[in-house]
Motif scaffolding. Structure first.
Motif, PDB file in Angstrom:
ATOM      1  N   HIS A  50       0.839  -1.195   0.000  1.00 39.90           N
ATOM      2  CA  HIS A  50       0.000   0.000   0.000  1.00 39.90           C
ATOM      3  C   HIS A  50       0.880   1.254   0.000  1.00 39.90           C
ATOM      4  CE1 HIS A  50      -3.488  -2.287   1.854  1.00 39.90           C
ATOM      5  NE2 HIS A  50      -2.493  -3.040   2.248  1.00 39.90           N
ATOM      6  N   GLU A 115       2.508  -1.067   4.507  1.00 44.19           N
ATOM      7  CA  GLU A 115       2.244   0.321   4.089  1.00 44.19           C
ATOM      8  C   GLU A 115       3.577   1.014   3.806  1.00 44.19           C
ATOM      9  OE1 GLU A 115      -0.421   2.243   3.638  1.00 44.19           O
ATOM     10  OE2 GLU A 115      -2.087   1.132   4.556  1.00 44.19           O
ATOM     11  N   HIS A 153      -2.603  -3.217  -3.255  1.00 40.86           N
ATOM     12  CA  HIS A 153      -3.975  -3.062  -2.771  1.00 40.86           C
ATOM     13  C   HIS A 153      -4.931  -2.888  -3.957  1.00 40.86           C
ATOM     14  CE1 HIS A 153      -6.673  -1.046   0.530  1.00 40.86           C
ATOM     15  NE2 HIS A 153      -7.116  -2.221   0.155  1.00 40.86           N
ATOM     16  N   ASP A 163      -3.801   2.167  -4.764  1.00 43.22           N
ATOM     17  CA  ASP A 163      -2.445   2.139  -4.216  1.00 43.22           C
ATOM     18  C   ASP A 163      -1.826   0.743  -4.332  1.00 43.22           C
ATOM     19  OD1 ASP A 163      -4.389   1.363  -2.152  1.00 43.22           O
ATOM     20  OD2 ASP A 163      -2.695   1.340  -0.764  1.00 43.22           O
TER      21      ASP A 163
HETATM   22 ZN   LIG Z   1      -4.120   0.511   0.676  1.00 42.54          ZN
END
Ligand SMILES: [Zn+2]
Length: 248
Positions: A50, A115, A153, A163
């Motif tokens: 992400h 992330e 994602h 993303d």
């Molecule tokens: Zn995401």
């Protein structure tokens, strides 16, 4: 005090159950139990990447640890390469939401979520990608996750998420064995090749064919302005062959 705590236990358990619905027990069924010693912990088999859409790590951390936001990931990687662990790998982080990959609709249960702190428009910092490559090598090796099972994602939630952005260096990752990639020139796909079926075979949701196609192009044709229908098919054909070859 002990008795008081004991009395509160059912209440506390019901509160815990609110956060994540517990599976229903077998209603009224008589289940014979014969405990087998042959088991170990369930393991993730997918990695979902992400971007945070944030301008700095502290803002991202504030969001990912806010109980009111109900979002998290196992790891957050800063622009400087700092790796922060937010959720134990054994637990189910809340990063994918409603999603589909290869028929699996509970991607949070199946995956490690990572992330990358990035605002969605800027290039990804070299130190950040270097750190990600090290993290991926470690995670994939420990759980024996196929390299093809590193996705974005946007791939598992087409039409809903975009993303990591189209600036993400998927080609560089694939050079290290993470994710799939095919470079031009590509041999043409065979006669009658069905793009929607091929995308479903790669993992994309067949329920949203156009959104899946857009996610596929953003991921695998990044930087190429326009692909003809034949070029799209050739790309999907090459990626599918690569996936089959690499999972042998
Ligand atoms: Zn995401």
């Amino acid at each position: 005090m002990k008795a008081f705590s004991f009395l509160l236990l059912p209440f506390a358990l019901s509160l815990l159950a609110c956060g994540s619905p517990a599976p229903r027990p077998l209603a009224g069924a008589a289940v014979r139990v014969e405990a087998s010693p042959n088991f170990d912990a369930r393991r993730p088999n997918l990695v979902v990447l992400h971007h945070t859409s944030n301008s700095n790590l502290d803002k991202a951390l504030a969001t990912l640890t806010d109980p009111g936001r109900k979002v998290s990931a196992h790891y957050l990687v800063g622009r400087d390469g700092q790796i922060v662990r937010l959720v134990d790998e054994k637990e189910r982080a809340w990063h994918a939401g409603a999603s589909w990959w290869g028929g699996n609709t509970d991607i949070n249960s199946a995956s490690i979520g990572i992330e990358l702190d990035n605002d969605g428009f800027e290039p990804f910092a070299d130190a950040q990608i270097d750190a990600l490559l090290g993290l991926l090598a470690d995670v994939l090796q420990r759980y024996d996750i196929p390299g093809a099972n590193v996705v974005g994602h946007a791939d598992v939630a087409p039409g809903r998420k975009t993303d990591p952005s189209d600036r993400f260096p998927w080609r560089r990752l694939a050079g290290h064995g993470f994710g799939l990639w095919c470079d031009e020139p590509l041999p043409p796909a065979p006669e009658g090749f069905d793009l929607t079926l091929a995308l479903a075979a790669l993992g994309y949701s067949p329920a949203a064919p156009e959104a899946s196609r857009q996610a596929f192009l953003r991921h695998y044709a990044g930087g190429r302005e326009y692909l003809s229908e034949e070029q799209e098919k050739a790309l999907a054909h090459c990626l599918f062959n690569r996936k089959v070859t690499e999972s042998r």
